[in-house]
Write a protein that holds these residues in place. Structure first.
Motif, PDB file in Angstrom:
ATOM      1  N   SER A 130       6.171  -1.490   0.933  1.00 47.52           N
ATOM      2  CA  SER A 130       7.560  -1.383   0.480  1.00 47.52           C
ATOM      3  C   SER A 130       8.052   0.053   0.454  1.00 47.52           C
ATOM      4  CB  SER A 130       7.692  -1.985  -0.917  1.00 47.52           C
ATOM      5  OG  SER A 130       6.955  -1.230  -1.856  1.00 47.52           O
ATOM      6  N   ASP A 131       7.152   1.022   0.183  1.00 46.94           N
ATOM      7  CA  ASP A 131       7.594   2.397  -0.070  1.00 46.94           C
ATOM      8  C   ASP A 131       8.560   2.398  -1.258  1.00 46.94           C
ATOM      9  OD1 ASP A 131       7.910   5.129   0.183  1.00 46.94           O
ATOM     10  OD2 ASP A 131       8.748   5.079   2.206  1.00 46.94           O
ATOM     11  N   PHE A 132       8.168   1.633  -2.269  1.00 43.58           N
ATOM     12  CA  PHE A 132       8.985   1.464  -3.480  1.00 43.58           C
ATOM     13  C   PHE A 132       9.222   2.814  -4.164  1.00 43.58           C
ATOM     14  CE2 PHE A 132       8.943   0.552  -8.155  1.00 43.58           C
ATOM     15  CZ  PHE A 132      10.094  -0.216  -8.231  1.00 43.58           C
ATOM     16  N   HIS A 133      10.472   3.059  -4.546  1.00 51.73           N
ATOM     17  CA  HIS A 133      10.831   4.302  -5.252  1.00 51.73           C
ATOM     18  C   HIS A 133      11.610   3.995  -6.526  1.00 51.73           C
ATOM     19  CE1 HIS A 133       9.824   6.558  -1.550  1.00 51.73           C
ATOM     20  NE2 HIS A 133      10.041   7.682  -2.184  1.00 51.73           N
ATOM     21  N   GLY A 134      11.463   2.781  -7.102  1.00 47.03           N
ATOM     22  CA  GLY A 134      12.275   2.419  -8.262  1.00 47.03           C
ATOM     23  C   GLY A 134      13.743   2.398  -7.872  1.00 47.03           C
ATOM     24  N   ASP A 185       2.126   8.839  -4.510  1.00 44.70           N
ATOM     25  CA  ASP A 185       3.157   9.837  -4.765  1.00 44.70           C
ATOM     26  C   ASP A 185       3.062  10.989  -3.772  1.00 44.70           C
ATOM     27  OD1 ASP A 185       4.890   9.093  -6.993  1.00 44.70           O
ATOM     28  OD2 ASP A 185       2.990   8.827  -8.059  1.00 44.70           O
ATOM     29  N   HIS A 186       4.201  11.629  -3.557  1.00 43.73           N
ATOM     30  CA  HIS A 186       4.242  12.751  -2.617  1.00 43.73           C
ATOM     31  C   HIS A 186       3.398  13.917  -3.132  1.00 43.73           C
ATOM     32  CE1 HIS A 186       7.513  11.014  -0.214  1.00 43.73           C
ATOM     33  NE2 HIS A 186       8.145  10.733  -1.323  1.00 43.73           N
ATOM     34  N   ASP A 187       2.371  14.278  -2.356  1.00 42.01           N
ATOM     35  CA  ASP A 187       1.630  15.524  -2.558  1.00 42.01           C
ATOM     36  C   ASP A 187       1.006  15.676  -3.942  1.00 42.01           C
ATOM     37  OD1 ASP A 187       2.451  16.377   0.085  1.00 42.01           O
ATOM     38  OD2 ASP A 187       4.433  16.732  -0.793  1.00 42.01           O
ATOM     39  N   ALA A 247      -2.031   8.997  -1.964  1.00 42.19           N
ATOM     40  CA  ALA A 247      -0.943   9.977  -2.001  1.00 42.19           C
ATOM     41  C   ALA A 247      -0.242   9.934  -0.645  1.00 42.19           C
ATOM     42  CB  ALA A 247      -1.477  11.378  -2.270  1.00 42.19           C
ATOM     43  N   GLU A 248       0.944  10.485  -0.600  1.00 41.87           N
ATOM     44  CA  GLU A 248       1.670  10.609   0.669  1.00 41.87           C
ATOM     45  C   GLU A 248       1.840  12.101   0.925  1.00 41.87           C
ATOM     46  OE1 GLU A 248       5.590   8.822   0.774  1.00 41.87           O
ATOM     47  OE2 GLU A 248       5.488   8.570   2.942  1.00 41.87           O
ATOM     48  N   LEU A 249       1.163  12.578   1.954  1.00 40.70           N
ATOM     49  CA  LEU A 249       1.134  14.022   2.209  1.00 40.70           C
ATOM     50  C   LEU A 249       2.292  14.437   3.116  1.00 40.70           C
ATOM     51  CD1 LEU A 249      -2.683  14.657   2.829  1.00 40.70           C
ATOM     52  CD2 LEU A 249      -1.483  14.119   0.721  1.00 40.70           C
ATOM     53  N   LEU A 283       0.798  -1.234   0.000  1.00 37.19           N
ATOM     54  CA  LEU A 283       0.000   0.000   0.000  1.00 37.19           C
ATOM     55  C   LEU A 283       0.832   1.287   0.000  1.00 37.19           C
ATOM     56  CD1 LEU A 283      -2.962  -0.997   2.374  1.00 37.19           C
ATOM     57  CD2 LEU A 283      -2.903  -0.908  -0.122  1.00 37.19           C
ATOM     58  N   HIS A 284       2.040   1.256  -0.564  1.00 35.05           N
ATOM     59  CA  HIS A 284       2.863   2.465  -0.549  1.00 35.05           C
ATOM     60  C   HIS A 284       3.910   2.342  -1.651  1.00 35.05           C
ATOM     61  CE1 HIS A 284       5.343   5.352   2.330  1.00 35.05           C
ATOM     62  NE2 HIS A 284       5.426   5.734   1.063  1.00 35.05           N
ATOM     63  N   ALA A 285       3.715   3.079  -2.754  1.00 32.14           N
ATOM     64  CA  ALA A 285       4.683   3.032  -3.855  1.00 32.14           C
ATOM     65  C   ALA A 285       4.667   4.356  -4.608  1.00 32.14           C
ATOM     66  CB  ALA A 285       4.356   1.882  -4.803  1.00 32.14           C
ATOM     67  N   HIS A 286       5.835   4.723  -5.095  1.00 25.38           N
ATOM     68  CA  HIS A 286       6.015   6.012  -5.771  1.00 25.38           C
ATOM     69  C   HIS A 286       6.316   5.830  -7.255  1.00 25.38           C
ATOM     70  CE1 HIS A 286       6.235   8.446  -2.020  1.00 25.38           C
ATOM     71  NE2 HIS A 286       6.557   7.271  -1.520  1.00 25.38           N
ATOM     72  N   SER A 287       5.852   6.776  -8.059  1.00 26.40           N
ATOM     73  CA  SER A 287       6.125   6.783  -9.502  1.00 26.40           C
ATOM     74  C   SER A 287       6.855   8.074  -9.851  1.00 26.40           C
ATOM     75  CB  SER A 287       4.807   6.700 -10.286  1.00 26.40           C
ATOM     76  OG  SER A 287       4.160   7.966 -10.291  1.00 26.40           O
TER      77      SER A 287
HETATM   78 ZN    ZN Z   1       6.762   7.090   0.458  1.00 27.51          ZN
END
Ligand code: ZN
Ligand code: AMP
Ligand code: FE
Ligand code: FE
Length: 288
Positions: A251-255, A41-43, A65-67, A9-13
């Motif tokens: 995971s807080d995946f960030h590539g 994604d952040h904000d 989103a991640e605020l 439940l936490h991944a960034h593009s």
């Molecule tokens: Zn994050």
């Protein structure tokens, strides 16, 4: 969905500081064997549409989103991250806050680059903005410029005290965390405190604040996360039980900005179902 689905439940593009575009992110999630992935994604919600359009068969997408938030109860104020799931992306006040934070991130990024340049470090703000390509800009984009310039070898090194971790670190103008919780709820979303005990990232908030946030509408705590030691994750789980909050893992995946892989930590189906049941912002979870 299988009896024991894999839920991250936490991944960034590239809509923020990840390195895969939203379409590639959902494809990578399917390739990793996930049944559910959240784009956080952040904000920004800018990656949602492309992720929905590209959803592979059998994968469900939680739009989130991640605020970037701030707690004013410490001196100096403490930054923290709030995951927000399934909120209405057109809620006017929330939209305005996210736009304000993204703008403030640009002003802050440019000032960090000015500090670096004043010390003779040759990084270029226009180049960093171009590389961010419209995504929410953050320190990882500046870290990438330091790597391109051959000044550091890895993102981790760029976040060391000599660089973006301390010497060239400037605060952002984040959203007051109580206002963020209220806005996410007002927009029909479900707020979950991201990596609340990640002491290796810096100062952490006291448990008393988490109790106050629970009173104010916080729904859950992220316990299993690569920035938590096993003891920290266990503490978060106990706290969640005491406060009646749900628990996630992700995971807080960030590539390639980070080494963690999709699905490295996961969320139990019961917690996922509580999140979906509590949400009324976007209509349901998208599935491919
Ligand atoms: Zn994050
Ligand atoms: P910012 O939002 O601009 O303050 O940058 C914070 C982001 O940098 C986080 O969302 C992470 O993606 C990343 N980050 C923070 N600490 C580290 C670290 N030690 N190593 C690599 N990436 C990090
Ligand atoms: Fe990030
Ligand atoms: Fe975070």
């Amino acid at each position: 969905m299988p009896a024991r689905p894999l839920i991250d439940l936490h991944a960034h593009s590239t809509a923020s500081d990840g390195t895969l575009g939203p379409a590639d992110l959902v494809r990578a999630a399917a390739d990793a064997g996930l049944d559910v992935v959240a784009i956080t994604d952040h904000d920004t919600t800018a990656g949602w549409a492309a992720a929905v359009d590209a959803l592979p068969a059998g994968l469900s997408l939680v739009r989130g989103a991640e605020l970037s938030c701030r707690w004013q109860g410490a001196e100096p104020a403490l930054p923290l991250h709030l995951l927000a799931y399934l909120f209405d992306p057109e809620h006017p006040e929330l939209v305005a806050e996210l736009a304000r934070v993204r703008q403030a991130r640009e002003a802050r990024g440019e000032r960090i680059v000015e500090l670096l340049r004043a010390d003779g470090i040759d990084v270029s703000w226009p180049e960093i903005m171009a590389a961010a390509d419209g995504g929410t800009v953050g320190r990882p984009h500046i870290a990438a410029a330091l790597i391109r310039a051959g000044l550091v070898a890895t993102t981790t090194e760029a976040f060391g005290p000599q660089w973006l971790g301390q010497r060239y670190r400037l605060p952002k103008e984040d959203i007051d965390v109580f206002r963020a919780v209220a806005l996410v709820r007002a927009a029909g979303g479900v707020p979950v405190f991201a990596h609340p005990r990640a002491s290796r990232r810096g100062r952490i908030v006291p448990d008393s604040l988490i109790a106050e946030l629970a009173e104010a509408g916080l729904a859950g705590l992220e316990a299993d996360h690569e920035d938590h030691t096993p003891a920290e994750a266990a503490h978060v789980r106990r706290l969640a039980t005491d406060l009646g909050l749900l628990v996630t893992g992700s995971s807080d995946f960030h590539g390639s900005h980070k080494t963690v892989r999709l699905g490295a930590h996961t969320t139990a189906v019961e917690a996922y179902e509580r999140i979906v049941a509590a949400a009324s912002g976007v209509t349901g979870v998208a599935s491919g």
